[in-house]
Design a protein around this motif. Sequence first.
Motif, PDB file in Angstrom:
ATOM      1  N   GLU A  16       0.841  -1.280   0.040  1.00  0.00           N
ATOM      2  CA  GLU A  16       0.006  -0.072  -0.051  1.00  0.00           C
ATOM      3  C   GLU A  16       1.012   1.283   0.061  1.00  0.00           C
ATOM      4  O   GLU A  16       0.390   2.253  -0.689  1.00  0.00           O
ATOM      5  CB  GLU A  16      -0.955   0.025   1.392  1.00  0.00           C
ATOM      6  N   ARG A  17       1.940   1.150   0.652  1.00  0.00           N
ATOM      7  CA  ARG A  17       2.783   2.225   0.752  1.00  0.00           C
ATOM      8  C   ARG A  17       3.390   2.844  -0.564  1.00  0.00           C
ATOM      9  O   ARG A  17       3.647   3.977  -0.838  1.00  0.00           O
ATOM     10  CB  ARG A  17       3.997   2.323   1.663  1.00  0.00           C
ATOM     11  N   MET A  22       1.501   7.946 -24.760  1.00  0.00           N
ATOM     12  CA  MET A  22       2.005   8.299 -23.680  1.00  0.00           C
ATOM     13  C   MET A  22       1.246   9.531 -23.094  1.00  0.00           C
ATOM     14  O   MET A  22       0.589  10.187 -23.590  1.00  0.00           O
ATOM     15  CB  MET A  22       3.299   9.064 -23.842  1.00  0.00           C
ATOM     16  N   SER A  23       0.778   9.436 -21.667  1.00  0.00           N
ATOM     17  CA  SER A  23       0.026  10.505 -21.118  1.00  0.00           C
ATOM     18  C   SER A  23       0.702  10.672 -19.695  1.00  0.00           C
ATOM     19  O   SER A  23       1.828  10.145 -19.490  1.00  0.00           O
ATOM     20  CB  SER A  23      -1.309   9.689 -20.662  1.00  0.00           C
ATOM     21  N   VAL A  24       0.326  11.682 -18.959  1.00  0.00           N
ATOM     22  CA  VAL A  24       0.653  11.993 -17.520  1.00  0.00           C
ATOM     23  C   VAL A  24      -0.699  11.703 -16.708  1.00  0.00           C
ATOM     24  O   VAL A  24      -1.953  11.933 -16.999  1.00  0.00           O
ATOM     25  CB  VAL A  24       1.124  13.310 -17.476  1.00  0.00           C
ATOM     26  N   GLN A  25      -0.506  11.445 -15.479  1.00  0.00           N
ATOM     27  CA  GLN A  25      -1.489  11.187 -14.574  1.00  0.00           C
ATOM     28  C   GLN A  25      -1.979  12.546 -13.940  1.00  0.00           C
ATOM     29  O   GLN A  25      -1.111  13.371 -13.695  1.00  0.00           O
ATOM     30  CB  GLN A  25      -1.031  10.294 -13.580  1.00  0.00           C
ATOM     31  N   CYS A  26      -3.189  12.923 -13.473  1.00  0.00           N
ATOM     32  CA  CYS A  26      -3.419  14.297 -12.877  1.00  0.00           C
ATOM     33  C   CYS A  26      -2.532  14.332 -11.747  1.00  0.00           C
ATOM     34  O   CYS A  26      -2.515  13.388 -10.897  1.00  0.00           O
ATOM     35  CB  CYS A  26      -4.852  14.201 -12.713  1.00  0.00           C
ATOM     36  N   PRO A  27      -1.873  15.534 -11.468  1.00  0.00           N
ATOM     37  CA  PRO A  27      -1.122  15.687 -10.363  1.00  0.00           C
ATOM     38  C   PRO A  27      -1.868  15.615  -9.024  1.00  0.00           C
ATOM     39  O   PRO A  27      -1.177  15.646  -7.989  1.00  0.00           O
ATOM     40  CB  PRO A  27      -0.309  16.824 -10.496  1.00  0.00           C
ATOM     41  N   LYS A  28      -3.073  15.737  -9.034  1.00  0.00           N
ATOM     42  CA  LYS A  28      -3.971  16.032  -7.795  1.00  0.00           C
ATOM     43  C   LYS A  28      -3.939  14.534  -7.073  1.00  0.00           C
ATOM     44  O   LYS A  28      -4.087  14.523  -5.999  1.00  0.00           O
ATOM     45  CB  LYS A  28      -5.284  16.465  -8.002  1.00  0.00           C
ATOM     46  N   TYR A  29      -3.706  13.456  -7.589  1.00  0.00           N
ATOM     47  CA  TYR A  29      -3.891  12.105  -7.330  1.00  0.00           C
ATOM     48  C   TYR A  29      -2.410  11.793  -6.561  1.00  0.00           C
ATOM     49  O   TYR A  29      -1.502  11.874  -7.192  1.00  0.00           O
ATOM     50  CB  TYR A  29      -4.438  10.921  -8.211  1.00  0.00           C
ATOM     51  N   LEU A  30      -2.753  10.890  -5.595  1.00  0.00           N
ATOM     52  CA  LEU A  30      -1.462  10.507  -4.957  1.00  0.00           C
ATOM     53  C   LEU A  30      -1.770   8.965  -5.221  1.00  0.00           C
ATOM     54  O   LEU A  30      -2.776   8.473  -5.302  1.00  0.00           O
ATOM     55  CB  LEU A  30      -1.482  10.460  -3.400  1.00  0.00           C
ATOM     56  N   GLY A  31      -0.655   8.349  -5.557  1.00  0.00           N
ATOM     57  CA  GLY A  31      -0.954   6.852  -6.083  1.00  0.00           C
ATOM     58  C   GLY A  31      -1.015   6.636  -7.594  1.00  0.00           C
ATOM     59  O   GLY A  31      -0.776   7.761  -8.357  1.00  0.00           O
ATOM     60  N   TYR A  32      -1.493   5.432  -7.999  1.00  0.00           N
ATOM     61  CA  TYR A  32      -1.498   5.083  -9.491  1.00  0.00           C
ATOM     62  C   TYR A  32      -2.697   4.730  -9.772  1.00  0.00           C
ATOM     63  O   TYR A  32      -3.483   3.945  -9.385  1.00  0.00           O
ATOM     64  CB  TYR A  32      -0.531   3.920  -9.848  1.00  0.00           C
ATOM     65  N   CYS A  52       5.022  -8.378  -7.306  1.00  0.00           N
ATOM     66  CA  CYS A  52       4.034  -8.740  -8.626  1.00  0.00           C
ATOM     67  C   CYS A  52       3.418  -7.462  -9.188  1.00  0.00           C
ATOM     68  O   CYS A  52       2.571  -6.791  -8.812  1.00  0.00           O
ATOM     69  CB  CYS A  52       2.961  -9.568  -7.990  1.00  0.00           C
ATOM     70  N   GLY A  53       4.036  -7.152 -10.439  1.00  0.00           N
ATOM     71  CA  GLY A  53       3.628  -5.995 -11.170  1.00  0.00           C
ATOM     72  C   GLY A  53       4.071  -4.362 -10.660  1.00  0.00           C
ATOM     73  O   GLY A  53       3.851  -3.631 -11.235  1.00  0.00           O
ATOM     74  N   CYS A  54       5.367  -4.679  -9.998  1.00  0.00           N
ATOM     75  CA  CYS A  54       6.021  -3.353  -9.496  1.00  0.00           C
ATOM     76  C   CYS A  54       7.347  -3.615  -9.314  1.00  0.00           C
ATOM     77  O   CYS A  54       7.813  -4.695  -8.763  1.00  0.00           O
ATOM     78  CB  CYS A  54       5.390  -2.665  -8.433  1.00  0.00           C
ATOM     79  N   CYS A  55       8.277  -2.711  -9.627  1.00  0.00           N
ATOM     80  CA  CYS A  55       9.630  -2.660  -8.895  1.00  0.00           C
ATOM     81  C   CYS A  55      10.253  -1.236  -8.766  1.00  0.00           C
ATOM     82  O   CYS A  55       9.926  -0.224  -9.686  1.00  0.00           O
ATOM     83  CB  CYS A  55      10.711  -3.468  -9.881  1.00  0.00           C
ATOM     84  N   ILE A  56      10.740  -0.952  -7.707  1.00  0.00           N
ATOM     85  CA  ILE A  56      11.608   0.161  -7.326  1.00  0.00           C
ATOM     86  C   ILE A  56      13.026  -0.109  -7.633  1.00  0.00           C
ATOM     87  O   ILE A  56      13.630  -0.821  -7.028  1.00  0.00           O
ATOM     88  CB  ILE A  56      11.279   0.677  -6.069  1.00  0.00           C
ATOM     89  N   PHE A  57      13.627   0.885  -8.397  1.00  0.00           N
ATOM     90  CA  PHE A  57      15.149   1.166  -8.892  1.00  0.00           C
ATOM     91  C   PHE A  57      15.702   2.167  -8.152  1.00  0.00           C
ATOM     92  O   PHE A  57      15.112   3.169  -8.025  1.00  0.00           O
ATOM     93  CB  PHE A  57      15.182   0.997 -10.196  1.00  0.00           C
ATOM     94  N   ARG A  58      17.099   1.776  -7.890  1.00  0.00           N
ATOM     95  CA  ARG A  58      17.832   3.026  -7.075  1.00  0.00           C
ATOM     96  C   ARG A  58      18.835   3.537  -8.360  1.00  0.00           C
ATOM     97  O   ARG A  58      19.681   2.813  -8.978  1.00  0.00           O
ATOM     98  CB  ARG A  58      18.726   2.392  -6.014  1.00  0.00           C
ATOM     99  N   PHE A 109       0.074   3.672  -2.709  1.00  0.00           N
ATOM    100  CA  PHE A 109      -0.715   4.976  -2.285  1.00  0.00           C
ATOM    101  C   PHE A 109       0.259   5.704  -1.263  1.00  0.00           C
ATOM    102  O   PHE A 109      -0.221   5.754   0.006  1.00  0.00           O
ATOM    103  CB  PHE A 109      -2.186   4.695  -1.595  1.00  0.00           C
ATOM    104  N   PRO A 110       1.223   6.298  -1.842  1.00  0.00           N
ATOM    105  CA  PRO A 110       2.363   6.981  -0.918  1.00  0.00           C
ATOM    106  C   PRO A 110       1.649   8.236  -0.277  1.00  0.00           C
ATOM    107  O   PRO A 110       0.582   8.804  -0.620  1.00  0.00           O
ATOM    108  CB  PRO A 110       3.286   7.405  -1.940  1.00  0.00           C
ATOM    109  N   LYS A 111       2.308   8.249   0.730  1.00  0.00           N
ATOM    110  CA  LYS A 111       1.779   9.463   1.631  1.00  0.00           C
ATOM    111  C   LYS A 111       2.427  10.959   0.747  1.00  0.00           C
ATOM    112  O   LYS A 111       3.402  10.875   0.043  1.00  0.00           O
ATOM    113  CB  LYS A 111       2.539   9.672   2.917  1.00  0.00           C
ATOM    114  N   PRO A 112       1.639  12.093   1.441  1.00  0.00           N
ATOM    115  CA  PRO A 112       2.155  13.314   0.504  1.00  0.00           C
ATOM    116  C   PRO A 112       3.614  13.507   0.740  1.00  0.00           C
ATOM    117  O   PRO A 112       4.132  12.824   1.742  1.00  0.00           O
ATOM    118  CB  PRO A 112       1.293  14.156   1.345  1.00  0.00           C
ATOM    119  N   ASP A 113       4.265  14.214  -0.177  1.00  0.00           N
ATOM    120  CA  ASP A 113       5.501  14.431  -0.208  1.00  0.00           C
ATOM    121  C   ASP A 113       6.060  15.450   0.918  1.00  0.00           C
ATOM    122  O   ASP A 113       5.153  16.086   1.576  1.00  0.00           O
ATOM    123  CB  ASP A 113       6.148  15.451  -1.449  1.00  0.00           C
TER     124      ASP A 113
END
Length: 196
Positions: A8-9, A131-141, A64-70, A12-16
Motif C-alpha cells: 500500500e505504501r 503516452m499520458s501523464v496522470q493528474c497531479p492531484k492524485y497520489l498513487g497510481y 508482482c507488477g512493480c519494481c523500485i530501482f535505485r 498510495f504513497p503519503k504526501p511529499d
Amino acid sequence: MLKEKTPERVMFPKPDTEMKSSSSILCYKFVDKFLPSPIFHRLLATCVSRWPIAQRKSENQIFCGCCIFRLDPHHELTVLFKEYIVFVQVIRFGTTEKTPSVEFCIDVKEFITKTLTNIIGYLGHSLTFEMSVQCPKYLGYRVDCLIPLTDLQGNEDFSCDFHDDIHVFRSQDVLRFWFQKEVSQNKYVPLELQYR
C-alpha cells in the motif's frame, strides 16, 4: 514468479515531505486496453539489467507488477503495471535539491520507451501505446485520470475534470520532467511529446 503484491505504501504513497519530492507520473497507455503481462515482465528484466533494485531493510523492492530501482543515492524509479498501463515515476530524496533531476527523468523515459518498442517488435505484436501523464492531484497510481500529451501540448493551463471540482494546473509543471530540456535558468524548450 513474483507472488507478493505491491505494498500500500507504494500504491498510495503519503504526501511529499521536505525530504522527498517526485516527478509527475508518466503513463504508457496501450491503445486497445490490452497489455500482455509477459511484455511488462520483459521490461522489468531489462530495467534490472540497467539499474539496481532498491532495498528496504535489506529486502529487494520488487513485487508482482512493480519494481523500485535505485538510480543514484538520491533518486529512485518506480515502474508499475496496472491493467493496460505502465506507470513510471522518479522520486528524489534530499534536503538541498527540491525536485528530481530532469536529466534522469528524460533518460528513464527514453530507455523505457525504446525498451517497450523493441519488446513489442521482437514478440511480433501489433500493440501500440500512447503516452499520458496522470493528474497531479492524485497520489498513487490510477487508470481513470490520465491526460494525453496531445491535450497538454501547446496549452499553458489545463482544466482537469476527473474530480468533483474542476481544478487547473500548468501543463509545464507536469511535462517538464519528461519532455523538456533546461536551456537556461527557468526556461525550457519542448522535446518530443509522443511515441507510437
